[in-house]
Design a protein around this motif. Sequence first.
Motif, PDB file in Angstrom:
ATOM      1  N   LYS A 177      67.387  -5.523 -60.180  1.00 18.86           N
ATOM      2  CA  LYS A 177      66.765  -4.275 -59.763  1.00 18.86           C
ATOM      3  C   LYS A 177      67.027  -4.039 -58.277  1.00 18.86           C
ATOM      4  CE  LYS A 177      62.289  -1.926 -59.664  1.00 18.86           C
ATOM      5  NZ  LYS A 177      62.526  -1.307 -58.391  1.00 18.86           N
ATOM      6  N   PRO A 226      66.234  -2.786 -54.491  1.00 21.10           N
ATOM      7  CA  PRO A 226      65.000  -2.772 -53.696  1.00 21.10           C
ATOM      8  C   PRO A 226      64.328  -1.398 -53.754  1.00 21.10           C
ATOM      9  CG  PRO A 226      66.790  -3.786 -52.471  1.00 21.10           C
ATOM     10  CD  PRO A 226      67.385  -3.201 -53.712  1.00 21.10           C
ATOM     11  N   ASP A 227      63.040  -1.374 -53.560  1.00 18.71           N
ATOM     12  CA  ASP A 227      62.255  -0.134 -53.667  1.00 18.71           C
ATOM     13  C   ASP A 227      62.758   0.980 -52.765  1.00 18.71           C
ATOM     14  OD1 ASP A 227      60.673  -1.362 -55.537  1.00 18.71           O
ATOM     15  OD2 ASP A 227      59.116  -1.940 -54.081  1.00 18.71           O
ATOM     16  N   ILE A 228      63.402   0.639 -51.669  1.00 20.88           N
ATOM     17  CA  ILE A 228      63.890   1.665 -50.742  1.00 20.88           C
ATOM     18  C   ILE A 228      64.887   2.620 -51.429  1.00 20.88           C
ATOM     19  CG2 ILE A 228      65.800   0.301 -49.829  1.00 20.88           C
ATOM     20  CD1 ILE A 228      65.067   1.450 -47.044  1.00 20.88           C
ATOM     21  N   TYR A 229      65.505   2.183 -52.512  1.00 20.55           N
ATOM     22  CA  TYR A 229      66.489   2.995 -53.222  1.00 20.55           C
ATOM     23  C   TYR A 229      65.898   3.735 -54.428  1.00 20.55           C
ATOM     24  CZ  TYR A 229      69.783   0.291 -50.466  1.00 20.55           C
ATOM     25  OH  TYR A 229      70.456  -0.294 -49.431  1.00 20.55           O
ATOM     26  N   ASP A 230      64.587   3.772 -54.553  1.00 23.39           N
ATOM     27  CA  ASP A 230      63.939   4.393 -55.712  1.00 23.39           C
ATOM     28  C   ASP A 230      64.323   5.851 -55.916  1.00 23.39           C
ATOM     29  OD1 ASP A 230      62.723   2.128 -56.586  1.00 23.39           O
ATOM     30  OD2 ASP A 230      60.740   2.606 -55.750  1.00 23.39           O
ATOM     31  N   ASP A 231      64.650   6.578 -54.869  1.00 19.74           N
ATOM     32  CA  ASP A 231      64.986   8.000 -54.991  1.00 19.74           C
ATOM     33  C   ASP A 231      66.399   8.245 -55.497  1.00 19.74           C
ATOM     34  OD1 ASP A 231      62.456   8.641 -54.129  1.00 19.74           O
ATOM     35  OD2 ASP A 231      63.059   8.940 -52.032  1.00 19.74           O
ATOM     36  N   THR A 246      68.671  -0.051 -65.368  1.00 20.21           N
ATOM     37  CA  THR A 246      67.633  -0.754 -64.624  1.00 20.21           C
ATOM     38  C   THR A 246      67.420  -2.176 -65.122  1.00 20.21           C
ATOM     39  OG1 THR A 246      65.945   0.156 -66.098  1.00 20.21           O
ATOM     40  CG2 THR A 246      66.403   1.380 -64.070  1.00 20.21           C
ATOM     41  N   GLU A 260      67.770  -6.099 -65.627  1.00 20.41           N
ATOM     42  CA  GLU A 260      68.251  -7.257 -64.887  1.00 20.41           C
ATOM     43  C   GLU A 260      68.861  -8.214 -65.900  1.00 20.41           C
ATOM     44  OE1 GLU A 260      65.088  -8.932 -62.595  1.00 20.41           O
ATOM     45  OE2 GLU A 260      64.849  -7.137 -61.371  1.00 20.41           O
TER      46      GLU A 260
END
Length: 106
Positions: free
Chosen positions: A24, A26-31, A37, A39
């Motif tokens: 997955k 990192p959360d910074i790439y959620d957009d 998705t 793993e």
Amino acid sequence: MVEAFTWLHLHANSAVLLVMFDEKLPDIYDDLPVQYTEEYGLALLLTNKPGSEPAITLHLVEENILSSAAKLPPALTFITWYLQKQQSSLLQAMDRQSLLWRWQHA
């Protein structure tokens, strides 16, 4: 996977350890739009030694196929197809070409 099969095609009587994985983002790439998705980790020992079974071949198909319904990453689609041992071929869409896997059942 294509690189591994190319190596085997160019080097007779050899083997390749193919390791693929994804995790997955990192959360910074959620957009960002992410197609897959899941793993996973996958390792395959591929060989072109005479008498190796089962025999799987790879062919490039010049025209692309529409594959908007792909639910799994290509590596997981391949291993699912292989483990089911039901269908003798699998067609996977890539960017410009498609991959046709054929399994010659013993």
